[in-house]
Enzyme design. Structure first.
Site, PDB file in Angstrom:
ATOM      1  N   CYS A 138       0.832  -1.210   0.000  1.00 51.88           N
ATOM      2  CA  CYS A 138       0.000   0.000   0.000  1.00 51.88           C
ATOM      3  C   CYS A 138       0.865   1.258   0.000  1.00 51.88           C
ATOM      4  O   CYS A 138       1.349   1.694   1.041  1.00 51.88           O
ATOM      5  CB  CYS A 138      -0.924   0.006   1.212  1.00 51.88           C
ATOM      6  N   CYS A 141      -0.331   4.138   2.107  1.00 52.24           N
ATOM      7  CA  CYS A 141      -0.157   3.984   3.561  1.00 52.24           C
ATOM      8  C   CYS A 141       1.299   4.228   3.958  1.00 52.24           C
ATOM      9  O   CYS A 141       1.582   4.836   4.976  1.00 52.24           O
ATOM     10  CB  CYS A 141      -0.493   2.574   4.036  1.00 52.24           C
ATOM     11  N   ASP A 142       2.224   3.699   3.158  1.00 55.63           N
ATOM     12  CA  ASP A 142       3.616   3.630   3.595  1.00 55.63           C
ATOM     13  C   ASP A 142       4.592   4.503   2.787  1.00 55.63           C
ATOM     14  O   ASP A 142       5.748   4.631   3.155  1.00 55.63           O
ATOM     15  CB  ASP A 142       4.101   2.171   3.529  1.00 55.63           C
TER      16      ASP A 142
END
Ligand code: NDP
Length: 311
Positions: A138, A141-142
């Protein structure tokens, strides 16, 4: 004490589950919705997305988590009871069906399966060991953690292009590793990635191994699938974007699934092979996989439940 029987239990809390909740609650079915707990991502895949630009009604865009909060609030407004638990066992042999969740067991006259799909992993050596230490599925997200670093993205579909493009906001260089020499992604997404000066491509190649110092990944071995040549490239991040698998482990052997594990539904409906059990959203849709199509099929499922219970 006699166990009460729910008219409808909805399993899953993405766009399909909550939309089914909105419609079913408005139809006075008093639905009980198991939202799931980690690792099932309550709220579904939109919870790990930043900007959603194609959900109708939001001309300026909306973040995934915000959109899911709105879905949830709307389902609850009409009386959907959202329980932050995962369904862990189902018995679909006879009605009422039995649904066992983390801390309770309920009987259900009907069920809507809306458990969605999850990201797939490549299975490369070292991938598991370096998850969250460089390896991710992701970017939104990261990606933030890879400021000015070099990252790899695996895959040739829209997700890979989207993740790669997003990662250029943070990373120094993004290399897309694809197992063929042609992308599967839509032309507009391909063009966007190809035009981006920070994005490079390694064709006909797969990640063979993720390497690191035991704490964080620092490189990967890429293998050319045509000539077998192996090269080691430095990279602090690896984003795997090779598609999804439906979350149907709970239902294996209990309803008909297709060869890839998606719930089989009668075309044009959300009916599964078990009367009274319906499926909506990504769990039964390998093709469109959009929030709006998931929401649409959630609505369909609720209407079908209403008609099923009437008869
Ligand atoms: P896709 O199935 O479209 O693409 C998966 C990619 O990963 C393919 O290029 C495939 O290669 C590759 N792949 C699969 N397995 C492996 C493996 N084991 N090792 C290496 N590579 C592998 O999945 P996506 O998640 O990209 O997209 C799914 C759907 O969601 C699509 O319909 C897409 O259009 C849609 N989507 C739309 C977006 C948008 O419009 N904004 C954004 C993201 C997704 P190969 O090509 O050789 O099969």
């Amino acid at each position: 004490m006699a166990q009460s029987t729910e008219k409808l239990v909805i399993i899953g809390s993405g766009p399909a589950g909550y939309t089914a909740g909105i419609y079913a609650a408005r139809a006075a079915l008093n639905p009980l919705l198991f939202a799931g707990t980690i690792p099932f991502t309550p709220g579904g895949q939109l919870m790990i997305t930043t900007e959603v630009e194609n959900f109708p009604g939001f001309p300026k865009g909306v973040t995934g988590p915000e959109l899911m909060e709105l879905f949830k609030a709307q389902a609850e407004r009409f009386g959907t009871r959202v329980v932050e638990e995962s369904a862990i066992e189902v018995d679909l042999k006879s009605r009422p069906f039995r649904v066992k969740a983390d801390s309770q067991e309920v009987l259900a006259e009907s069920i809507i399966i809306a458990t969605g799909a999850s990201a797939m992993w490549s299975g490369a050596k070292g991938e598991e060991a370096y998850k969250n230490r460089g390896v991710s599925a992701c970017a939104t997200c990261d990606g933030f953690f890879f400021k000015n670093l070099d990252v790899l993205v695996v895959g040739g579909g829209d997700t890979a292009m989207e993740e790669a493009t997003y990662l250029t906001k943070h990373a120094r260089k993004v290399t897309i590793v694809h197992r063929r020499d042609a992308l599967r992604a839509s032309k507009i997404m391909q063009d966007k990635a190809k035009k981006n000066p920070k994005i490079a491509f390694v064709w006909n190649s797969v990640v063979e191994e993720v390497l690191g110092d035991g704490k964080k990944m620092n490189s990967a071995r890429l293998k050319n699938v045509l000539n077998g040549e192996v090269q080691q490239v430095e990279a602090q991040g690896l984003f795997v974007a090779i598609g999804h698998k439906p979350n149907t482990e709970l239902f294996a052997g209990k309803i008909d699934l297709d060869a890839k594990g998606y719930v089989k539904t009668t075309p044009g409906t959300t009916r599964t092979s078990v009367p009274g059990v319906f499926a909506a959203g990504d769990v039964q849709d390998p093709l469109y996989r959009q929030a709006v199509t998931a929401a649409g099929s959630g609505c369909q499922a609720a209407i079908e439940v209403e008609r099923f219970l009437e008869h």
